[in-house]
Design a protein around this motif. Structure first.
Motif, mmCIF file in Angstrom:
data_model
loop_
_atom_site.group_PDB
_atom_site.id
_atom_site.type_symbol
_atom_site.label_atom_id
_atom_site.label_comp_id
_atom_site.label_asym_id
_atom_site.label_seq_id
_atom_site.Cartn_x
_atom_site.Cartn_y
_atom_site.Cartn_z
ATOM 1 N N PRO A 155 -3.075 -44.653 -32.681
ATOM 2 C CA PRO A 155 -4.259 -44.319 -31.869
ATOM 3 C C PRO A 155 -5.311 -45.423 -31.839
ATOM 4 O O PRO A 155 -5.993 -45.592 -30.832
ATOM 5 C CB PRO A 155 -4.800 -43.055 -32.546
ATOM 6 C CG PRO A 155 -3.606 -42.424 -33.166
ATOM 7 C CD PRO A 155 -2.759 -43.584 -33.636
ATOM 8 N N ASN B 246 -8.693 -35.450 -27.122
ATOM 9 C CA ASN B 246 -7.788 -34.536 -27.831
ATOM 10 C C ASN B 246 -6.848 -35.287 -28.769
ATOM 11 O O ASN B 246 -6.362 -34.728 -29.746
ATOM 12 C CB ASN B 246 -6.949 -33.716 -26.841
ATOM 13 C CG ASN B 246 -7.709 -32.559 -26.253
ATOM 14 O OD1 ASN B 246 -8.668 -32.066 -26.840
ATOM 15 N ND2 ASN B 246 -7.305 -32.116 -25.078
ATOM 16 N N CYS B 247 -6.569 -36.550 -28.452
ATOM 17 C CA CYS B 247 -5.669 -37.380 -29.265
ATOM 18 C C CYS B 247 -6.417 -38.345 -30.176
ATOM 19 O O CYS B 247 -5.793 -39.179 -30.840
ATOM 20 C CB CYS B 247 -4.723 -38.165 -28.350
ATOM 21 S SG CYS B 247 -3.553 -37.106 -27.516
ATOM 22 N N HIS B 248 -7.737 -38.267 -30.169
ATOM 23 C CA HIS B 248 -8.570 -39.123 -31.014
ATOM 24 C C HIS B 248 -8.347 -40.609 -30.729
ATOM 25 O O HIS B 248 -8.236 -41.422 -31.648
ATOM 26 C CB HIS B 248 -8.354 -38.810 -32.498
ATOM 27 C CG HIS B 248 -8.500 -37.355 -32.806
ATOM 28 N ND1 HIS B 248 -9.722 -36.718 -32.833
ATOM 29 C CD2 HIS B 248 -7.568 -36.397 -33.058
ATOM 30 C CE1 HIS B 248 -9.540 -35.438 -33.099
ATOM 31 N NE2 HIS B 248 -8.249 -35.224 -33.231
ATOM 32 N N ILE C 226 0.274 -38.187 -24.129
ATOM 33 C CA ILE C 226 -0.240 -39.313 -24.913
ATOM 34 C C ILE C 226 0.495 -39.408 -26.241
ATOM 35 O O ILE C 226 0.925 -40.485 -26.646
ATOM 36 C CB ILE C 226 -1.770 -39.212 -25.113
ATOM 37 C CG1 ILE C 226 -2.476 -39.405 -23.764
ATOM 38 C CG2 ILE C 226 -2.259 -40.233 -26.138
ATOM 39 C CD1 ILE C 226 -3.975 -39.213 -23.795
ATOM 40 N N LYS C 227 0.697 -38.279 -26.899
ATOM 41 C CA LYS C 227 1.428 -38.304 -28.178
ATOM 42 C C LYS C 227 2.861 -38.787 -27.974
ATOM 43 O O LYS C 227 3.385 -39.546 -28.786
ATOM 44 C CB LYS C 227 1.398 -36.927 -28.833
ATOM 45 C CG LYS C 227 0.061 -36.630 -29.462
ATOM 46 C CD LYS C 227 0.118 -35.435 -30.361
ATOM 47 C CE LYS C 227 -1.204 -35.323 -31.086
ATOM 48 N NZ LYS C 227 -1.182 -34.356 -32.150
ATOM 49 N N ASN D 286 -2.451 -32.905 -25.140
ATOM 50 C CA ASN D 286 -2.149 -34.185 -25.778
ATOM 51 C C ASN D 286 -0.668 -34.557 -25.733
ATOM 52 O O ASN D 286 -0.277 -35.601 -26.227
ATOM 53 C CB ASN D 286 -2.677 -34.218 -27.215
ATOM 54 C CG ASN D 286 -2.085 -33.140 -28.085
ATOM 55 O OD1 ASN D 286 -1.037 -32.579 -27.796
ATOM 56 N ND2 ASN D 286 -2.775 -32.832 -29.169
ATOM 57 N N ARG D 287 0.152 -33.754 -25.103
ATOM 58 C CA ARG D 287 1.601 -33.956 -25.079
ATOM 59 C C ARG D 287 2.011 -35.359 -24.605
ATOM 60 O O ARG D 287 2.753 -36.065 -25.272
ATOM 61 C CB ARG D 287 2.266 -32.907 -24.187
ATOM 62 C CG ARG D 287 3.745 -33.092 -23.999
ATOM 63 C CD ARG D 287 4.264 -32.119 -22.906
ATOM 64 N NE ARG D 287 5.629 -32.375 -22.570
ATOM 65 C CZ ARG D 287 6.042 -33.258 -21.668
ATOM 66 N NH1 ARG D 287 5.173 -34.007 -21.011
ATOM 67 N NH2 ARG D 287 7.316 -33.412 -21.404
ATOM 68 N N LYS E 298 -1.891 -33.770 -19.024
ATOM 69 C CA LYS E 298 -3.284 -33.991 -19.416
ATOM 70 C C LYS E 298 -4.132 -32.863 -18.831
ATOM 71 O O LYS E 298 -3.892 -32.472 -17.698
ATOM 72 C CB LYS E 298 -3.777 -35.353 -18.893
ATOM 73 C CG LYS E 298 -3.052 -36.538 -19.464
ATOM 74 C CD LYS E 298 -3.495 -37.841 -18.826
ATOM 75 C CE LYS E 298 -3.028 -37.916 -17.393
ATOM 76 N NZ LYS E 298 -3.356 -39.134 -16.686
ATOM 77 N N ALA F 236 -8.085 -35.603 -22.490
ATOM 78 C CA ALA F 236 -6.802 -35.834 -23.175
ATOM 79 C C ALA F 236 -6.952 -36.909 -24.248
ATOM 80 O O ALA F 236 -6.434 -36.760 -25.368
ATOM 81 C CB ALA F 236 -5.724 -36.241 -22.168
#
Length: 183
Positions: A117, A136-138, A106-107, A103-104, A100, A133
């Motif tokens: 999401p 970044n991942c919405h 969390i994705k 987005n690695r 963080k 973060a």
């Protein structure tokens, strides 16, 4: 094909909600917002950064969330050994080396646990990592106050930057204040 660069904007750091602490988040309000899974930072959000194990209070909170249909998953920048020791007695899954604010992590969590999401919220004590973060991942985010006032050196730098960013956010969004729960 070249990857397009994106300029970081002030709104990249804006949390969906600001709540005094993790313990003030109610499962009812989460469900009202379509959320059934909390992705939580570890250090100074779930447990103090200088504590390698959880407390009875956090165990009770996790049990309460689970009893009310809310899953809890740790998403931490720490190494797997540190996170594993910290969450072992809490009996919750984790993703380490999340990187963080990228987005690695969390994705990876969304994919691994087959989550969308819209059904998750990221909870963390740092605008510069956790909230950025999430944005970044919405996904929605909850910024909480740190459990303890001390920090490791790298986090102290983030706290300084965070204070500058928060002042600018507050100027742009005057109603952005700490609350007792999400609304």
């Amino acid at each position: 094909m070249r990857r397009e660069r994106r300029v970081v904007m002030l709104d990249d750091f804006k949390p969906t909600w600001m709540v005094e602490s993790l313990y003030h988040i109610s499962p009812e309000k989460l469900k009202e917002n379509g959320i059934d899974t909390i992705l939580t930072d570890l250090d100074n959000t779930l447990i103090p950064w200088n504590n390698s194990i959880g407390t009875n209070k956090i165990n009770e909170w996790i049990r309460f969330m689970k009893e009310n249909g809310i899953n809890v998953i740790v998403v931490s920048n720490n190494n797997p050994k540190r996170v594993g020791i910290a969450v072992e007695k809490l009996d919750i899954p984790f993703v380490a080396h999340a990187l963080k604010p990228l987005n690695r992590g969390i994705k990876q969590t969304l994919k691994r646990f087959k989550l969308t999401p819209k059904q998750v919220v990221m909870v963390g004590d740092q605008l510069m990592t956790d909230i950025w973060a999430a944005n970044n991942c919405h996904i929605k985010s909850i910024w909480v106050k740190p459990l303890v006032e001390t920090d490791m050196f790298p986090t102290k730098i983030n706290r300084f930057l965070e204070s500058v960013v928060y002042k600018k956010l507050k100027k742009k969004y005057p109603n952005l204040n700490w609350k007792e729960d999400i609304y």
